[in-house]
Design a protein around this motif. Sequence first.
Motif, short mmCIF file in Angstrom:
data_model
loop_
_atom_site.label_atom_id
_atom_site.label_comp_id
_atom_site.label_asym_id
_atom_site.label_seq_id
_atom_site.Cartn_x
_atom_site.Cartn_y
_atom_site.Cartn_z
N GLY A 204 57.64 70.78 118.12
CA GLY A 204 57.07 71.42 116.94
C GLY A 204 58.12 71.73 115.90
N ALA A 205 59.27 72.22 116.34
CA ALA A 205 60.35 72.54 115.40
C ALA A 205 60.86 71.28 114.71
N LEU A 206 61.00 70.18 115.44
CA LEU A 206 61.45 68.93 114.84
C LEU A 206 60.40 68.37 113.88
N THR A 207 59.13 68.56 114.19
CA THR A 207 58.07 68.11 113.29
C THR A 207 58.11 68.88 111.98
N VAL A 208 58.26 70.19 112.08
CA VAL A 208 58.36 71.01 110.87
C VAL A 208 59.60 70.63 110.08
N LEU A 209 60.70 70.39 110.76
CA LEU A 209 61.93 69.98 110.08
C LEU A 209 61.76 68.63 109.39
N ALA A 210 61.09 67.69 110.05
CA ALA A 210 60.85 66.38 109.44
C ALA A 210 59.97 66.50 108.21
N PHE A 211 58.92 67.33 108.29
CA PHE A 211 58.07 67.52 107.12
C PHE A 211 58.83 68.18 105.99
N THR A 212 59.73 69.07 106.31
CA THR A 212 60.50 69.76 105.29
C THR A 212 61.49 68.81 104.62
N LEU A 213 62.16 67.98 105.41
CA LEU A 213 63.18 67.11 104.86
C LEU A 213 62.62 65.87 104.18
N CYS A 214 61.42 65.46 104.55
CA CYS A 214 60.85 64.22 104.02
C CYS A 214 59.94 64.43 102.82
N THR A 215 59.93 65.60 102.25
CA THR A 215 59.11 65.81 101.06
C THR A 215 59.79 65.21 99.85
N VAL A 216 58.98 64.61 99.01
CA VAL A 216 59.48 63.97 97.81
C VAL A 216 58.73 64.58 96.63
N PRO A 217 59.44 65.03 95.62
CA PRO A 217 58.72 65.59 94.47
C PRO A 217 57.95 64.51 93.72
N ALA A 218 56.78 64.84 93.22
CA ALA A 218 55.96 63.88 92.48
C ALA A 218 56.49 63.76 91.06
N MET A 219 56.82 62.56 90.69
CA MET A 219 57.30 62.31 89.35
C MET A 219 56.18 61.63 88.56
N ALA A 220 55.76 62.24 87.50
CA ALA A 220 54.72 61.66 86.67
C ALA A 220 55.31 60.54 85.82
N ALA A 221 54.54 59.49 85.61
CA ALA A 221 55.03 58.33 84.87
C ALA A 221 54.95 58.54 83.37
N GLY A 222 54.46 59.62 82.93
CA GLY A 222 54.34 59.90 81.51
C GLY A 222 53.10 60.74 81.27
N SER A 223 52.95 61.17 80.06
CA SER A 223 51.80 62.03 79.77
C SER A 223 50.57 61.22 79.40
N ASP A 224 50.74 59.94 79.06
CA ASP A 224 49.62 59.11 78.65
C ASP A 224 48.99 58.46 79.89
N PRO A 225 47.74 58.78 80.20
CA PRO A 225 47.11 58.18 81.39
C PRO A 225 46.85 56.69 81.23
N LEU A 226 46.77 56.20 80.01
CA LEU A 226 46.51 54.78 79.81
C LEU A 226 47.69 53.92 80.27
N THR A 227 48.92 54.40 80.10
CA THR A 227 50.07 53.63 80.58
C THR A 227 50.09 53.57 82.10
#
Length: 116
Positions: free
Chosen positions: A27-50
């Motif tokens: 369980g501790a290794l699973t929580v550690l893996a979830f913590t270390l493997c998070t990636v911030p979401a980067m938006a591709a821009g403010s225009d949804p059409l692009t």
Amino acid sequence: MKILMKMKKNEQPNTLCRRVRRRYFAGALTVLAFTLCTVPAMAAGSDPLTIVNSLSDFIFNIIKAIGVIILGWGVVQVGMSIQSHDASQRTQGFLCLFGGLMIAFAKEILTTIGAI
């Protein structure tokens, strides 16, 4: 007989302790893996059409790759049918070849007729 009974009694807490320890660390290794493997979401821009256009281009590139694979298989079938003098295989080869061409150039065909 009493010695065997004592060993069984002594083994149970030891195996229970091992199981608890093993589950805790899993369980501790699973929580550690979830913590270390998070990636911030980067938006591709403010225009949804692009975003939609880039997704459309990505999907059409995948379709083009599949079309090229089918086109290659059609060329192989035509070559094998010419070698073996098999008319039905030659027909299948040409159908596969032309189908692969149409799939590979689907985006260009759709833009030419004005559908996209």
